[in-house]
Structure formats: C-alpha cells, structure tokens
Design an enzyme around this catalytic site. Structure first.
Site, PDB file in Angstrom:
ATOM      1  N   MET A  96      -1.265  -2.032   3.177  1.00 24.57           N
ATOM      2  CA  MET A  96      -0.209  -1.915   4.186  1.00 24.57           C
ATOM      3  C   MET A  96       0.202  -0.462   4.351  1.00 24.57           C
ATOM      4  O   MET A  96       0.510   0.213   3.358  1.00 24.57           O
ATOM      5  CB  MET A  96       1.015  -2.737   3.764  1.00 24.57           C
ATOM      6  CG  MET A  96       0.767  -4.231   3.687  1.00 24.57           C
ATOM      7  SD  MET A  96       2.235  -5.135   3.127  1.00 24.57           S
ATOM      8  CE  MET A  96       2.152  -4.772   1.367  1.00 24.57           C
ATOM      9  N   GLY A 184       5.176   1.221   1.997  1.00 25.83           N
ATOM     10  CA  GLY A 184       3.760   1.402   1.724  1.00 25.83           C
ATOM     11  C   GLY A 184       3.292   0.705   0.462  1.00 25.83           C
ATOM     12  O   GLY A 184       3.882   0.874  -0.589  1.00 25.83           O
ATOM     13  N   SER A 185       2.225  -0.085   0.549  1.00 25.62           N
ATOM     14  CA  SER A 185       1.831  -0.862  -0.614  1.00 25.62           C
ATOM     15  C   SER A 185       0.542  -1.622  -0.355  1.00 25.62           C
ATOM     16  O   SER A 185      -0.161  -1.378   0.618  1.00 25.62           O
ATOM     17  CB  SER A 185       2.950  -1.833  -0.991  1.00 25.62           C
ATOM     18  OG  SER A 185       3.469  -2.453   0.172  1.00 25.62           O
ATOM     19  N   ARG A 186       0.268  -2.609  -1.237  1.00 25.61           N
ATOM     20  CA  ARG A 186      -0.988  -3.347  -1.174  1.00 25.61           C
ATOM     21  C   ARG A 186      -0.793  -4.740  -1.773  1.00 25.61           C
ATOM     22  O   ARG A 186       0.012  -4.932  -2.679  1.00 25.61           O
ATOM     23  CB  ARG A 186      -2.033  -2.563  -1.950  1.00 25.61           C
ATOM     24  CG  ARG A 186      -3.337  -3.258  -2.257  1.00 25.61           C
ATOM     25  CD  ARG A 186      -4.238  -2.256  -2.934  1.00 25.61           C
ATOM     26  NE  ARG A 186      -5.468  -2.843  -3.442  1.00 25.61           N
ATOM     27  CZ  ARG A 186      -6.516  -2.132  -3.802  1.00 25.61           C
ATOM     28  NH1 ARG A 186      -6.479  -0.827  -3.706  1.00 25.61           N
ATOM     29  NH2 ARG A 186      -7.605  -2.715  -4.255  1.00 25.61           N
TER      30      ARG A 186
END
Length: 220
Positions: A96, A184-186
């Site tokens: 993301m 922001g990440s995953r």
C-alpha cells in the site's frame, strides 16, 4: 465483535491528523495570508484527508473466495513457509502506498485462532525482508470451511502504528473492518498450498472487492 467500531467515510483513526492539519493551515492563512507556506499546509491537509478515507465496499458472494484485506498492488505471489504456523503456504503480498485506502478488512468468514504482534524495524514495506524484520501483526484464522490462513499487517518506512481491533476467539465475516495501518504499509496473506491464486504480480487490488485466491474445499 468489530461491528462495535463505527467507520464513517473518513476513518476515525485519522480525525486528529485531519483536524490538526486543517487547523494549522487555517491559522497560518488567517495570520500570515495565503502564500507558499499556506499552500503547502493546505496541500498537506488534502493529502492527509485522502489517506484516511474509508469508503464502503461490495463483498463478492463466492464462498471459496479469499478477498484482498486492503487496497494496493500485488508485489509477491509465491510458495513459502508461513512463519507463524510453520506450514507450507502460498504467500500473496499487497503493498500500500500513501494514496491507497489503509484500513484492513477481513478476507474470509472464520474464527480468529490467534493474534501475534512482533515489534521490529520500519524498512520500506516493498522489500522482501520487511515481512520478517518490520513491525508486524499476524492474525491466524480458521476459515469456516476448515482451511486456515494467516493475514499479516506489516508496518512500512513511514508507518509507525499498526492498529488491530480483534482478538483470539472472535468470529468475523468477509469485508468486516478489523484494523488500520497509518501511513504506508503492506499486507501478507498466507494460504494453503492447494489454494488457487487469482491475481498476478503488479496487479492493483481493492480491499474486499478483489478476489486474491480461491480455497480448495476440505475433504470430509
């Protein structure tokens, strides 16, 4: 359980950030006029506001479907070992960026078997080692059809807070909101090896609406 948590179009997790940037931009404009700094502050307010949007989504009716838990881009589809269950698995990772919706929605109908939180680093979430070195929160789920999957929130380079609103024993349905990662990440999704991936690397996905994979039925 998580139905107790309301989620209007602008996520409640973002209200302090949205309000703070709006107030800062408003006060600067009021006292210093509309110049370069004021323009930057208003742009920042718009970026923060769009980051915390949380629109409603349509849930596909296909019972064997594993839905994407978040918006983003698929960066990995591969066979590996689920580090949280030590079982062979198919890993699908969704990255993301700052412009994606960052709430997490449950990908299956099932029961939470365990929630495991690990502190860690804040490397770029697009890197392979982010899955094992970054701050992360894993939710192990027993799907109603007997399968088991693991969904992992992974913090990124800018992300500094993983939020998870569920706990062991909770029963959830597809599309229910269960968490949020700020900035922001995953998301890593570990599936049984007999699951059939429905996405490819580079494909853009929408939380809840995109089908990541199809689970094979468990033998009676």
């Amino acid at each position: 359980m998580n139905q107790k948590y309301p989620h209007p179009f602008l996520a409640r997790e973002g209200w302090p950030f949205i309000g703070g940037t709006f107030l800062l931009a408003l006060l600067w404009t009021a006292f210093a006029g509309f110049g370069f700094i004021a323009a930057v502050l208003w742009i920042l307010f718009l970026i923060v506001t769009q980051f915390f949007r949380d629109p409603p989504r349509t849930v596909p009716s296909m019972p064997e479907a594993v839905l994407s838990p978040a918006d983003g881009q698929v960066v990995k589809v591969e066979k590996t070992i689920d580090p949280f269950t030590n079982e062979e698995a198919i890993l699908i990772s969704v990255f993301m960026n700052l412009f994606n919706v960052h709430c997490q929605r449950f990908p299956v109908n099932g029961t939470v078997e365990d929630v495991q939180y690990y502190p860690g680093k804040f490397l770029n979430a697009d890197l392979d080692k982010a899955s094992t070195e970054n701050e992360r929160n894993a939710v192990i789920v027993r799907v109603n059809d007997g399968n088991r999957i693991t969904v992992v929130q992974v913090a990124g380079l800018v992300a500094r807070r993983i939020l998870c609103y569920i706990q062991k024993g909770d029963e959830l349905k597809k599309g229910e909101r269960y968490g949020f990662i700020r900035f922001g990440s995953r998301l890593d999704v570990y599936l049984p090896t007999d699951a059939t991936p429905c996405v490819t690397i580079g494909e853009k996905v929408l939380g809840t609406e995109t089908i990541l994979a199809k689970l094979a039925p468990k033998a009676e």
